[in-house]
Design an enzyme around this catalytic site. Structure first.
Site, PDB file in Angstrom:
ATOM      1  N   VAL A  84       0.856  -1.192   0.000  1.00 36.63           N
ATOM      2  CA  VAL A  84       0.000   0.000   0.000  1.00 36.63           C
ATOM      3  C   VAL A  84       0.888   1.236   0.000  1.00 36.63           C
ATOM      4  O   VAL A  84       1.856   1.331   0.759  1.00 36.63           O
ATOM      5  CB  VAL A  84      -0.944   0.027   1.216  1.00 36.63           C
ATOM      6  CG1 VAL A  84      -1.767   1.313   1.216  1.00 36.63           C
ATOM      7  CG2 VAL A  84      -1.872  -1.182   1.209  1.00 36.63           C
ATOM      8  N   LYS A  85       0.531   2.159  -0.864  1.00 35.72           N
ATOM      9  CA  LYS A  85       1.226   3.451  -0.913  1.00 35.72           C
ATOM     10  C   LYS A  85       0.317   4.508  -0.312  1.00 35.72           C
ATOM     11  O   LYS A  85      -0.858   4.611  -0.678  1.00 35.72           O
ATOM     12  CB  LYS A  85       1.566   3.802  -2.361  1.00 35.72           C
ATOM     13  CG  LYS A  85       2.161   5.196  -2.563  1.00 35.72           C
ATOM     14  CD  LYS A  85       2.453   5.434  -4.041  1.00 35.72           C
ATOM     15  CE  LYS A  85       2.897   6.865  -4.305  1.00 35.72           C
ATOM     16  NZ  LYS A  85       3.200   7.098  -5.738  1.00 35.72           N
ATOM     17  N   THR A  86       0.847   5.291   0.612  1.00 30.85           N
ATOM     18  CA  THR A  86       0.038   6.314   1.254  1.00 30.85           C
ATOM     19  C   THR A  86       0.900   7.515   1.596  1.00 30.85           C
ATOM     20  O   THR A  86       2.091   7.552   1.263  1.00 30.85           O
ATOM     21  CB  THR A  86      -0.653   5.744   2.510  1.00 30.85           C
ATOM     22  OG1 THR A  86      -1.708   6.616   2.897  1.00 30.85           O
ATOM     23  CG2 THR A  86       0.311   5.558   3.662  1.00 30.85           C
TER      24      THR A  86
END
Length: 294
Positions: free
Chosen positions: A201-203
């Site tokens: 996940v990229k955040t």
């Protein structure tokens, strides 16, 4: 009705670190050999971390500053990145085929910056991704956006295709203009992405409570660089994110819009892989910049 506020405000996160059960990528110990191998092209086996260079912005922004010529501005940086995130068009036209960086392909698209960005669809066939030797596919997830349900369904469909072919999926948490960028929101967005099957996940990094975001997400979180910052500020953000449980960074504008992109990439690598403090990494940036200018 579920006690949503209570769930979102829970505090028993148990710290930012998590065991990897014998494999260097968080949450991937039960995956097939092929998918683990692809994840190993993104995350270094010796530390489970990654420096990803993102230059997929053109899929909705067109030729933004620093990306006018991918072949001359970006391709020379690729050897110093662990992974690169781009569109298949950019890969085929501008990246040398002898590159060893892990390939992360943008797999969603549709609207330009002139429209509602949440109105996306899957824009890449899994067979083409395999043909291009992709390690992972990136898809936007618009939690709280107008087309939230479709974006989550897009993610689920891409995960199904990825699992069949051993290709990882990177869920990218998108934040609309009216959404609050805080740990509460990012805990929700990252956890939903992981629950739907995203392998990464990229955040975004937040100053308050980011360790609760990384702790409550069962897969690796990598931090987006976001808007262009002064170099020391970008390095400080990367350092704090790594210290608070991130598995790496996915930077674009803070590298290719720097006056000295190669020097900035080297400084980011020092933070991520060597735990260099921001001031020391910035000094490395200054030294490399001076060498580039001479």
């Amino acid at each position: 009705m579920a006690d949503t506020d209570g769930l979102l405000d829970a505090r028993d996160f148990g710290g930012a670190a998590a065991t990897t059960a014998g494999f260097h990528v968080k949450g991937a110990h039960a995956q097939d050999w092929g998918l683990q191998n692809r994840l190993s092209r993104i995350f270094r086996p010796d530390n489970g971390r990654t420096v990803m260079l993102a230059f997929d912005h053109g899929y909705f922004l067109g030729p933004m500053a620093g990306l006018e010529r991918i072949d001359t501005n970006i391709a020379p940086l690729v050897p110093d990145a662990d992974a690169i995130m781009m569109t298949r068009g950019a890969l085929r036209t501008s990246i040398p085929p002898h590159s060893s960086a892990g390939i992360v392909l943008r797999a969603s698209g549709g609207p330009s910056v002139l429209k509602d960005l949440s109105d996306e669809h899957i824009a890449l066939d899994i067979e083409d991704a395999v043909r291009l030797n992709a390690a992972a596919l990136a898809i936007q997830v618009f939690i709280g956006g107008e087309h939230e349900s479709r974006s989550v369904a897009n993610l689920a469909a891409l995960v199904d295709a990825g699992q069949r072919h051993g290709v990882a999926v990177l869920g990218v948490t998108a934040v609309g203009k009216d959404m609050v960028r805080d740990a509460r929101y990012f805990r929700l967005a990252t956890r939903i992405s992981a629950e739907m099957g995203a392998h990464i996940v990229k955040t975004y990094y937040v100053n308050e409570g980011f360790e609760t975001v990384t702790a409550s997400c069962p897969v690796p979180i990598i931090v987006a660089g976001g808007k262009k910052l002064p170099e020391l500020d970008a390095l400080t953000m990367a350092y704090r994110a790594m210290q608070e449980g991130a598995a790496g960074v996915d930077m674009g504008r803070n590298i290719f819009q720097s006056e000295y992109p190669a020097a900035m990439l080297a400084a980011v690598r020092a933070v991520v892989h060597d735990d260099a403090k921001p001031e020391d990494a910035y000094e490395l940036f200054r030294e490399r910049s001076a060498g580039s200018a001479s």
